[in-house]
Design an enzyme around this catalytic site. Sequence first.
Site, PDB file in Angstrom:
ATOM      1  N   ARG A  44       0.819  -1.223   0.000  1.00 54.13           N
ATOM      2  CA  ARG A  44       0.000   0.000   0.000  1.00 54.13           C
ATOM      3  C   ARG A  44       0.852   1.273   0.000  1.00 54.13           C
ATOM      4  O   ARG A  44       0.478   2.267   0.615  1.00 54.13           O
ATOM      5  CB  ARG A  44      -0.936   0.037   1.219  1.00 54.13           C
ATOM      6  CG  ARG A  44      -2.016  -0.991   1.216  1.00 54.13           C
ATOM      7  CD  ARG A  44      -3.259  -0.438   0.515  1.00 54.13           C
ATOM      8  NE  ARG A  44      -4.336  -1.405   0.540  1.00 54.13           N
ATOM      9  CZ  ARG A  44      -5.360  -1.364   1.389  1.00 54.13           C
ATOM     10  NH1 ARG A  44      -5.468  -0.394   2.255  1.00 54.13           N
ATOM     11  NH2 ARG A  44      -6.288  -2.278   1.331  1.00 54.13           N
ATOM     12  N   ARG A  69      -3.322   6.844   1.306  1.00 53.50           N
ATOM     13  CA  ARG A  69      -3.801   8.072   1.958  1.00 53.50           C
ATOM     14  C   ARG A  69      -2.816   8.750   2.903  1.00 53.50           C
ATOM     15  O   ARG A  69      -3.045   9.874   3.312  1.00 53.50           O
ATOM     16  CB  ARG A  69      -5.093   7.774   2.719  1.00 53.50           C
ATOM     17  CG  ARG A  69      -6.282   7.637   1.808  1.00 53.50           C
ATOM     18  CD  ARG A  69      -7.437   6.981   2.533  1.00 53.50           C
ATOM     19  NE  ARG A  69      -7.081   5.616   2.884  1.00 53.50           N
ATOM     20  CZ  ARG A  69      -7.899   4.742   3.459  1.00 53.50           C
ATOM     21  NH1 ARG A  69      -9.115   5.107   3.784  1.00 53.50           N
ATOM     22  NH2 ARG A  69      -7.501   3.523   3.717  1.00 53.50           N
ATOM     23  N   ARG A 107      -6.608  11.728  -5.685  1.00 52.31           N
ATOM     24  CA  ARG A 107      -7.883  11.035  -5.498  1.00 52.31           C
ATOM     25  C   ARG A 107      -9.038  12.032  -5.544  1.00 52.31           C
ATOM     26  O   ARG A 107     -10.095  11.741  -6.114  1.00 52.31           O
ATOM     27  CB  ARG A 107      -7.901  10.277  -4.173  1.00 52.31           C
ATOM     28  CG  ARG A 107      -9.134   9.392  -4.051  1.00 52.31           C
ATOM     29  CD  ARG A 107      -9.229   8.695  -2.725  1.00 52.31           C
ATOM     30  NE  ARG A 107      -9.372   9.641  -1.627  1.00 52.31           N
ATOM     31  CZ  ARG A 107      -9.617   9.305  -0.369  1.00 52.31           C
ATOM     32  NH1 ARG A 107      -9.711   8.032  -0.044  1.00 52.31           N
ATOM     33  NH2 ARG A 107      -9.725  10.213   0.557  1.00 52.31           N
ATOM     34  N   ASP A 114      -6.989  -2.493  -7.082  1.00 51.39           N
ATOM     35  CA  ASP A 114      -7.507  -3.143  -5.884  1.00 51.39           C
ATOM     36  C   ASP A 114      -7.781  -4.604  -6.201  1.00 51.39           C
ATOM     37  O   ASP A 114      -8.005  -4.954  -7.363  1.00 51.39           O
ATOM     38  CB  ASP A 114      -8.791  -2.461  -5.406  1.00 51.39           C
ATOM     39  CG  ASP A 114      -9.061  -2.809  -3.954  1.00 51.39           C
ATOM     40  OD1 ASP A 114      -8.481  -2.160  -3.069  1.00 51.39           O
ATOM     41  OD2 ASP A 114      -9.812  -3.768  -3.700  1.00 51.39           O
ATOM     42  N   TYR A 155     -15.035 -11.434   0.598  1.00 51.93           N
ATOM     43  CA  TYR A 155     -15.739 -10.181   0.278  1.00 51.93           C
ATOM     44  C   TYR A 155     -16.998 -10.449  -0.552  1.00 51.93           C
ATOM     45  O   TYR A 155     -18.026  -9.797  -0.378  1.00 51.93           O
ATOM     46  CB  TYR A 155     -14.809  -9.218  -0.468  1.00 51.93           C
ATOM     47  CG  TYR A 155     -13.742  -8.640   0.440  1.00 51.93           C
ATOM     48  CD1 TYR A 155     -14.040  -7.585   1.291  1.00 51.93           C
ATOM     49  CD2 TYR A 155     -12.464  -9.175   0.474  1.00 51.93           C
ATOM     50  CE1 TYR A 155     -13.079  -7.069   2.150  1.00 51.93           C
ATOM     51  CE2 TYR A 155     -11.494  -8.663   1.329  1.00 51.93           C
ATOM     52  CZ  TYR A 155     -11.808  -7.606   2.161  1.00 51.93           C
ATOM     53  OH  TYR A 155     -10.859  -7.107   3.018  1.00 51.93           O
TER      54      TYR A 155
END
Length: 350
Positions: free
Chosen positions: A27, A31, A40, A77, A153
Amino acid sequence: MSRPRNDNFLRALFKEPVERTPIWLMRQAGRYLPEYCETRQRAGDFLSLCRSPDLACEVTLQPLERYDLDAAILFSDILTIPDAMGLGLCFEAGEGPRFARPLRDEAAIRALTVPDPDRLEYVFASVRAIRKALAGRVPLIGFAGSPYTLACYMVEGGGSRDFRHVKTMLYARPDLLHHILSITAESVVAYLNAQIENGAQAVMIFDTWGGSLSNAAYAEFSLAYMQGILERLHKTWEGEKIPAILFTKGGNAWLEEIAQSGCTGVGLDWCIDIGEARRRVGHLVALQGNLDPNVLFAPPGVIVREARKVLAAFGPGDTGHVFNLGHGISQFTPPEHVHALVETVHGLRH
Ligand code: CP3
């Protein structure tokens, strides 16, 4: 095609001599970087960012502009596959992923198919754009989720604490879960091979939730499918060997089995001593890891000390080790702290 100018990451995975221990961070584009948040915002939201090859390329390169990292990872992703299967992915701000149509009934499960590659073309376009922009600086890593992690998921419909729905299916209707896993594994093979064909120089399989399984269930529902994928991935492309890294978070009890799956490298979380892992499987695979990502919250002096502990634990003869965190970097990491880590691993802090 030839190797990138800085190929220490590939060298370490193939246990060839390295100039320095390579490092990249799971990652690494995210952020914690203000420039990521700015891009973003320009994209509108996270999924629009993933779906724009130009902007995905821009954020992939951002951590490499700031830090002397030894690999780039495709910005995307793991949930792009179930999204392309038609499950209706969205990310609600601060909420994590949600599927509009989770797999809860037999009819929906039987109707599941391998997605049309056109629906994932934006990912392959990003891979091509990133390779071009990297211009041979460092290797590009492609990735996918493991079938079991994707199934978590797809069946839960989002993140979960207890995995109630997927585990109910595992024990009550294993045939249905096996069906989901087979279709998903086939999708992952096509997806990763297409990433390789479009320029990915290494691939990684993220098995984030395999560690939540029982000993027997891990072998049957997670590892078996990842092994099947590894057998079917391109081993070379345009004359270059393509390494594959397998990362099961919480998988340390199964290290030997994971190392025998056909992968080139094994990703380690921070719960195992990397020296112990090397003694157990270092003759079979390279190791990637394994600093606790929370170390990066501490002051730089502590980061230097903790990074040195990982390097010392791996031990002498420094090839076969790709330094990384034991899981993704937190969004709350102070960006300046990452310098202390990269410089320590590269032997530049005294
Ligand atoms: O490493 C990189 O820089 C490449 C990008 C990458 C992302 N997701 C971007 C992302 C990679 C390799 C992933 C993999 C991924 N995605 C995993 C496996 C690895 C892991 O962390 O365990 C999983 C389980 C997912 C699913 C996913 N995506 C979740 C659960 C979330 C929400 C959690 C969170 O951090 O918000 C995401 C969103 C996501 N994927 C973000 C990023 C940068 C944050 C979204 C944002 O910018 O708002």
